[in-house]
Design a protein around this motif. Structure first.
Motif, PDB file in Angstrom:
ATOM      1  N   GLY A 379     -35.331  38.793  -0.331  1.00 17.16           N
ATOM      2  CA  GLY A 379     -34.260  39.773  -0.485  1.00 17.16           C
ATOM      3  C   GLY A 379     -33.642  40.253   0.812  1.00 17.16           C
ATOM      4  O   GLY A 379     -32.522  40.776   0.821  1.00 17.16           O
ATOM      5  N   GLN A 380     -34.360  40.091   1.921  1.00 23.74           N
ATOM      6  CA  GLN A 380     -33.874  40.592   3.211  1.00 23.74           C
ATOM      7  C   GLN A 380     -32.606  39.876   3.653  1.00 23.74           C
ATOM      8  O   GLN A 380     -31.727  40.465   4.298  1.00 23.74           O
ATOM      9  N   GLN A 381     -32.485  38.576   3.273  1.00 26.95           N
ATOM     10  CA  GLN A 381     -31.317  37.805   3.703  1.00 26.95           C
ATOM     11  C   GLN A 381     -30.021  38.399   3.159  1.00 26.95           C
ATOM     12  O   GLN A 381     -28.999  38.426   3.846  1.00 26.95           O
ATOM     13  N   HIS A 382     -30.059  38.898   1.934  1.00 26.81           N
ATOM     14  CA  HIS A 382     -28.854  39.488   1.332  1.00 26.81           C
ATOM     15  C   HIS A 382     -28.493  40.805   2.016  1.00 26.81           C
ATOM     16  O   HIS A 382     -27.310  41.091   2.254  1.00 26.81           O
ATOM     17  N   GLN A 383     -29.494  41.614   2.343  1.00 26.62           N
ATOM     18  CA  GLN A 383     -29.248  42.900   2.998  1.00 26.62           C
ATOM     19  C   GLN A 383     -28.599  42.704   4.367  1.00 26.62           C
ATOM     20  O   GLN A 383     -27.631  43.399   4.716  1.00 26.62           O
ATOM     21  N   ILE A 384     -29.130  41.757   5.140  1.00 27.80           N
ATOM     22  CA  ILE A 384     -28.604  41.538   6.492  1.00 27.80           C
ATOM     23  C   ILE A 384     -27.172  40.998   6.447  1.00 27.80           C
ATOM     24  O   ILE A 384     -26.289  41.471   7.174  1.00 27.80           O
ATOM     25  N   ILE A 385     -26.928  40.022   5.590  1.00 26.47           N
ATOM     26  CA  ILE A 385     -25.582  39.445   5.509  1.00 26.47           C
ATOM     27  C   ILE A 385     -24.573  40.475   5.022  1.00 26.47           C
ATOM     28  O   ILE A 385     -23.444  40.553   5.529  1.00 26.47           O
ATOM     29  N   GLN A 386     -24.964  41.303   4.062  1.00 23.08           N
ATOM     30  CA  GLN A 386     -24.040  42.346   3.584  1.00 23.08           C
ATOM     31  C   GLN A 386     -23.672  43.312   4.709  1.00 23.08           C
ATOM     32  O   GLN A 386     -22.499  43.678   4.875  1.00 23.08           O
ATOM     33  N   ALA A 387     -24.679  43.691   5.501  1.00 23.06           N
ATOM     34  CA  ALA A 387     -24.418  44.589   6.629  1.00 23.06           C
ATOM     35  C   ALA A 387     -23.488  43.937   7.645  1.00 23.06           C
ATOM     36  O   ALA A 387     -22.550  44.580   8.165  1.00 23.06           O
TER      37      ALA A 387
END
Length: 460
Positions: A379-387
């Motif tokens: 799930g971390q990949q989605h958070q970083i890309i969104q930011a």
């Protein structure tokens, strides 16, 4: 496992995928079968095809899935051990319009999952999330289904033989990576008239020779060695469920799938001028101008086999391709991704030339990287890309495409970072006209990524 017996994070953007014995077991898979069956019946589907790949866990998961499907009253046609394209083919040939493929594709051996078609559409995104919601809310239909078994392989091969004309007995080496393609790849290409040397075509879910993922150059070393030491003119490689194609020339050059698409587009557009050709955000910048020059309309879109197929229907595209190796022909085939069929189309084109490798190596080419991955927590990949989509600034960019991550276009090339929907990684790719320009683009990206990820974890 959650209280509901199912983990939410296995319901990805374009398939269901998890680790066997952890997020996937017989109980959770039966629930998935009940959900898929209920959704299919609610869409007035009467029959559903089910197939599975060569992974060690696939037969057991297939049994649990079918048990869940049957409980909803739907009829099941079990087509056994097949490639994912053969499952898609079966939904057309047997006119079921619905199907489920049990496959871990190119993921590690302890993974498995499901690719799904309902009522003629490969489901994705919100539709997949609705399957999870159906399980949580126990909105299952009940009935008494029935199951039959059918072998689809001969019909599938016959359809390709009818469609493809190889002009001379081209000499090839194929590498199935011990994946499901091994059940018929050698027979297919020999039947088309090619002279075939076969590597790792025995199906073995342990993948004892190399991982079945042709997008990773390390997995093509044996194929390159074979081409260097035999009279084969060309090498074809397939992933674990044979819906992706890798290509290697006589000299060992890897022709990445976006460059393969240049050749396919030229061929298809000769007979379909003005048609739309789709490619994903990871693909070479050369496709824009090349497709226009060959009389077509280029369209860039999100990565993901089901997302591409949906866009093909919306735009009536004649051809589509992804950097990962999925290629979709909609001119005289069915519009689904099929590595074996794409290999056959490749041979149909190249068998017209005395030196197939020279044809491939002359295609437009820039300095580029393969897909690069940064491993993260789930799930971390989605958070970083969104930011990064919200805050990253690229001063020298001429365009920033945010349909799937960040594709930043420069005068000399592009850089991409996006969140994988199958594994917890950020996927990166870079292309430029020179190594120096490539390094400049990578430097821009590194500055952004270092706000969230340690320097030594960034692979450039």
């Amino acid at each position: 496992m959650s209280k509901s017996g199912i983990e939410k994070n296995i319901f990805k953007a374009y398939d269901i995928r998890g680790i066997v014995g952890e997020s996937l077991d017989a109980f959770s898979v039966e629930l998935i079968g009940r959900s898929i069956g209920s959704e299919a019946v609610s869409q007035k589907q009467q029959t559903i095809c089910v197939g599975y790949d060569g992974r060690l866990s696939s037969p057991e998961l297939c049994e649990a899935l079918i048990k869940g499907l049957l409980s909803t009253g739907i009829k099941v046609i079990d087509i056994g051990l097949v490639t994912t394209p053969m499952l898609y083919f079966s939904t057309h040939f047997l006119e079921t319009h619905s199907g489920v493929m049990i496959t871990g594709s190119h993921n590690p051996p302890n993974y498995n999952g499901f690719k799904m078609m309902i009522a003629g559409e490969t489901i994705s995104s919100d539709q997949i999330q609705s399957l999870y919601e159906r399980i949580i809310n126990q909105r299952f239909l009940t009935g008494l289904g029935s199951s039959t078994q059918t072998n689809i392989q001969d019909h599938y091969l016959a359809a390709i033989y009818q469609d493809i004309n190889i002009h001379r007995p081209i000499k090839i080496t194929i590498d199935c990576g011990n994946g499901a393609g091994g059940i018929c790849a050698e027979e297919l290409f020999r039947g088309l008239g090619a002279e075939v040397k076969a590597l790792y075509c025995d199906v073995d879910g342990n993948f004892p020779n190399h991982h079945p993922d042709p997008s990773n150059p390390d997995n093509l070393i044996d194929l390159q060695h074979n081409l260097a030491t035999t009279d084969s003119e060309l090498g074809l490689a397939f992933d674990g469920d044979a819906d992706r194609l890798g290509v290697v020339t006589k000299s060992g050059e890897i022709i990445y799938p976006d460059r393969q698409l240049l050749l396919f587009a030229e061929s298809v557009l000769k007979n379909h001028p003005g048609a739309t050709v789709i490619f994903d955000v990871k693909s070479t910048k050369h496709l824009f101008q090349w497709i226009r020059d060959k009389g077509g309309v280029p369209l860039i879109w999100k990565t993901g086999h089901s997302l591409i197929k949906k866009k093909m229907k919306e735009s009536n595209a004649i051809l589509a391709g992804e950097m990962s190796g999925h290629t979709f022909f909609n001119d005289k085939w069915y519009g689904f991704d099929d590595g074996l069929y794409a290999g056959a189309r490749m041979l149909e084109i190249l068998s017209q030339f005395d030196d197939p490798s020279a044809v491939l190596e002359s295609l437009p080419k820039s300095v580029s990287t393969p897909e690069l991955n940064i491993q993260l927590d789930e799930g971390q990949q989605h958070q970083i890309i969104q930011a990064l989509q919200e805050e990253a600034i690229f001063v020298d960019a001429i365009n920033v495409i945010k349909i799937d991550g960040l594709r930043v276009e420069y005068e000399s090339g592009f850089g991409l970072m996006r969140a994988s929907n199958t594994t917890p990684v950020i996927v990166l790719r870079f292309e430029a006209e020179s190594a120096a320009e490539l390094a400049t683009i990578q430097k821009d990206f590194k500055v952004c990524l270092e706000k969230y990820i340690e320097k030594d974890r960034i692979p450039f």
